[in-house]
Each structure stands twice: as C-alpha cells, then as structure tokens.
Design an enzyme around this catalytic site. Structure first.
Site, PDB file in Angstrom:
ATOM      1  N   TYR A   1     -12.446   7.113 -12.607  1.00  0.00           N
ATOM      2  CA  TYR A   1     -12.552   5.833 -11.894  1.00  0.00           C
ATOM      3  C   TYR A   1     -13.158   4.777 -12.813  1.00  0.00           C
ATOM      4  O   TYR A   1     -12.602   3.690 -12.982  1.00  0.00           O
ATOM      5  CB  TYR A   1     -13.430   6.033 -10.658  1.00  0.00           C
ATOM      6  CG  TYR A   1     -13.564   4.822  -9.766  1.00  0.00           C
ATOM      7  CD1 TYR A   1     -12.465   4.291  -9.096  1.00  0.00           C
ATOM      8  CD2 TYR A   1     -14.810   4.229  -9.558  1.00  0.00           C
ATOM      9  CE1 TYR A   1     -12.599   3.192  -8.245  1.00  0.00           C
ATOM     10  CE2 TYR A   1     -14.955   3.133  -8.710  1.00  0.00           C
ATOM     11  CZ  TYR A   1     -13.850   2.619  -8.055  1.00  0.00           C
ATOM     12  OH  TYR A   1     -13.989   1.537  -7.216  1.00  0.00           O
TER      13      TYR A   1
ATOM     14  N   THR B   1      -4.836   6.520   0.355  1.00  0.00           N
ATOM     15  CA  THR B   1      -6.143   6.533   1.033  1.00  0.00           C
ATOM     16  C   THR B   1      -6.218   5.432   2.092  1.00  0.00           C
ATOM     17  O   THR B   1      -7.182   5.375   2.841  1.00  0.00           O
ATOM     18  CB  THR B   1      -7.318   6.375   0.032  1.00  0.00           C
ATOM     19  OG1 THR B   1      -7.135   5.158  -0.718  1.00  0.00           O
ATOM     20  CG2 THR B   1      -7.385   7.544  -0.926  1.00  0.00           C
ATOM     21  N   GLY B   2      -5.237   4.559   2.129  1.00  0.00           N
ATOM     22  CA  GLY B   2      -5.195   3.495   3.149  1.00  0.00           C
ATOM     23  C   GLY B   2      -4.669   4.044   4.472  1.00  0.00           C
ATOM     24  O   GLY B   2      -4.197   5.175   4.542  1.00  0.00           O
TER      25      GLY B   2
ATOM     26  N   ASP C   1       0.865  -1.187   0.000  1.00  0.00           N
ATOM     27  CA  ASP C   1       0.000   0.000   0.000  1.00  0.00           C
ATOM     28  C   ASP C   1       0.900   1.235   0.000  1.00  0.00           C
ATOM     29  O   ASP C   1       1.954   1.217   0.639  1.00  0.00           O
ATOM     30  CB  ASP C   1      -0.898  -0.001   1.253  1.00  0.00           C
ATOM     31  CG  ASP C   1      -2.190   0.777   1.055  1.00  0.00           C
ATOM     32  OD1 ASP C   1      -2.104   1.984   0.761  1.00  0.00           O
ATOM     33  OD2 ASP C   1      -3.265   0.179   1.195  1.00  0.00           O
TER      34      ASP C   1
ATOM     35  N   ASP D   1       4.162   2.194  -4.063  1.00  0.00           N
ATOM     36  CA  ASP D   1       3.159   2.656  -5.028  1.00  0.00           C
ATOM     37  C   ASP D   1       3.165   1.668  -6.201  1.00  0.00           C
ATOM     38  O   ASP D   1       4.154   1.595  -6.948  1.00  0.00           O
ATOM     39  CB  ASP D   1       3.545   4.068  -5.497  1.00  0.00           C
ATOM     40  CG  ASP D   1       2.604   4.599  -6.572  1.00  0.00           C
ATOM     41  OD1 ASP D   1       1.828   3.816  -7.151  1.00  0.00           O
ATOM     42  OD2 ASP D   1       2.672   5.812  -6.842  1.00  0.00           O
TER      43      ASP D   1
END
Ligand code: UDP
Length: 314
Positions: A147, A38-39, A34, A58
C-alpha cells in the site's frame, strides 16, 4: 455554462461515495467508477435519479468516459490494512497502473486531477507531527509495503504528469478518517471497536494500545478535499484532524459512548504498525483555509448510529 463534471474512481467506497454525494449536492455531475472489490453498491444506491452515472470497471485497465470531464478524483484502492494484506497485487496495481490510467484520462480531457494519497507514505514516522516535507520511514518489503509504496509511486506519477504534461494535479495525504459507510468488517480500529462494543464482544486493542492515531470525521475530510480540488495548489497537502489519541483511549471512548459492557482485550501488534501519527495541517490551514470542525464525540455519535442500523439488519 454547462454543469462541471467529475469522474470519481472508487465511487462505491467509503470516502468515494461521500465525495460523490457532496459534489452532487453542490451542483456537479458525477461519473462514478468502481470494480466493487472493496466498494459496495449500497453506498451509492440512493444517488440513482440524480446527475450520477455508475460504471462498473477496473481502473487498472484503460478508462473510457464519453463527453467532457472537468475533474478526475482518483480514489480507487483497498485502504484497510486487512484488505491490502489479502489483496496485495490488486493494491499495487490500482496504485500504479490505476493512477496511470486515471492521469491519462485527466490529460486527454484537460481535467484537473486529485489523487487520494495517505499518511502511510510517512510509514512509521521518525518525525512527529508529520509535515508534508517529511520523506517518511517505509519498509518496502513489509506487509504494508504494497500500500505504502503504491501510494508513493502514485504521488511520483502524479507529479510527473504535472511537470511533464502540465496536468493540474493535486495530492491529498489522508490521515485516519472515519464515519458512516465504513464496512462492519472493515478491519480498521474504529469500525472494529464499534461493532465489537455494540455486539457486547471483546474489544480488540492491538499491542499495548499506546500507539497513537488522529481521527478525522468524513464530512471534514470531504470539505478539505473539495477545497483542494478548487485551489491552485499542486504540492501535497495533509488533510486530517490533529487531535492525537491513543488507541486505548479510542477504544474506551467507544465503549462508553455505546453504553457497552465489552471488555478490552489485547492482541498482537501487527508488523510495522506505526507507533505515532498526527498531521501537521499548517498547509491546509494557510493554503485552503481548512481545519476540521467536527468533534470526536459528534463524529463517533453519527458513526455509532450508522452501525446500530447496519447491525440490526444483519
Ligand atoms: N487496531 C487495534 N484493534 C483493531 C484494529 C486496529 O488496536 O481491532 C490498531 C492498529 O494496530 C493500529 C491502530 O489501531 O495501531 C489503527 O489501525 P487501523 O487499522 O485503523 O489503521 P492504520 O492507522 O494502522 O492504517
């Protein structure tokens, strides 16, 4: 036989962290990757000391994992509309470049692959409920395009690796899922309504509230994903709860269940907000023997309890 080893991208996220925990419980070793965009490390801190390795990385860049890998679960992506509006380039990159890298890892290791796709590939659907055979109604240049199109590209890339490289690749189209570990500031309907109701603030329903969604509790979703991972299926499969509700009904239920005195206020409907959404889960039922078992009351009860603890410490 050696323990099977799973790589999860987006492991510090809401769904990724639940997948990691359940797979550890079922005897898998887990490598979680991760970049924490956003985690949140708080979602996986409790996994320390188990057969769990965390790598901060990343996944739009080359992914290096030492040793054997049996399965790659590609979950990394911003997933809340407010996140992908703020992070449009990162959302496109992780769906496109990140999927390419994760598929490359699966190919190099001879691993199975599962991509977290989404009901957003159906856009603002003209077919209802949505079957996997529906091609969708997506605006590529609207705010959600970053998205929706990234996930559509990710599906195409996944199918190409299956057809041309023989990767045993699977696609799960996830419909609205909720539960503990959603962020208080996540921006999606369920966490917004619960946080607002618990704080006694106005509950913000966008538009007239008659748009519909179908809410699946996290443990049901995780069970469906693991069944898909273990199956021989390679076609896309919807995982979601077919109980369809209006957003206004969801807001009212949350206000009642929290015992809140909050009022509902209406705000502008976001651009391209889908008017209806409900999965046809015939494939999941017949191919995976899966269907959701957690009722809305049970699931919301668990989620509200989590938010009460979260809000108390802030
Ligand atoms: N929504 C709302 N109030 C909020 C957040 C969302 O009325 O505070 C609405 C949103 O416009 C959409 C639905 O709830 O119609 C579900 O939105 P969410 O962000 O949870 O995810 P989506 O299903 O749109 O991806």
């Amino acid at each position: 036989m050696a323990k099977p080893r799973v790589v999860i991208t987006g492991a510090a996220g809401f769904i990724g962290s639940h997948l990691a925990e359940t797979l550890l419980d079922r005897g898998y070793g887990v490598v979680g990757i991760d970049n924490l965009l956003t985690g949140d490390m708080a979602n996986i801190e409790h996994l320390a000391g188990r057969d769990f390795v965390f790598v901060k990385h990343d996944v739009t860049n080359y992914i290096y994992v030492e040793g054997p890998v049996d399965v790659v679960l590609h979950w990394a992506s911003p997933a809340s509309p407010i996140d992908y509006l703020e992070l449009p380039i990162q959302t496109l990159k992780v769906g496109a470049l990140g999927t390419h890298k994760a598929l490359g890892l699966a190919k190099a290791k001879g691993a199975r692959f599962v991509i977290a796709s989404t009901s957003e590939v159906y856009g603002d659907p003209l077919e209802h409920p949505q079957k996997e055979t529906y091609w969708g109604n997506v605006n590529p240049v609207g705010p959600r395009g970053v998205y929706d199109e990234a996930k559509r590209f990710a599906e195409a890339m996944t199918v190409a690796y299956h057809r041309y490289h023989g990767v045993d690749a699977k696609i799960v189209r996830i419909f609205n899922t909720y539960g503990p570990r959603m962020r208080v500031r996540d921006g999606r309907a369920v966490p917004n309504f619960i946080a607002q109701a618990l704080r006694g603030e106005d509950v913000t329903v966008y538009g007239d509230g008659r748009q519909t969604r179908s809410l699946c509790y996290i443990s049901d979703l995780v069970d469906g994903v693991i069944r898909l991972m273990l199956s021989s299926a390679n076609e896309p499969i919807n995982i979601g709860n077919p109980q369809e509700l209006t957003i206004e009904d969801i807001a009212r239920t949350i206000i009642r269940m929290t015992g809140s005195s909050s009022r509902i206020v209406h705000k502008a409907l976001p651009v391209d907000d889908p008017k209806v959404r409900r999965p046809d889960i015939t494939r999941a039922r017949t191919i995976l023997g899966w269907e959701p078992t957690i009722t809305l009351e049970e699931g919301l009860g668990q989620t509200i309890a989590y938010f009460r603890t979260k809000l108390a410490v802030r």
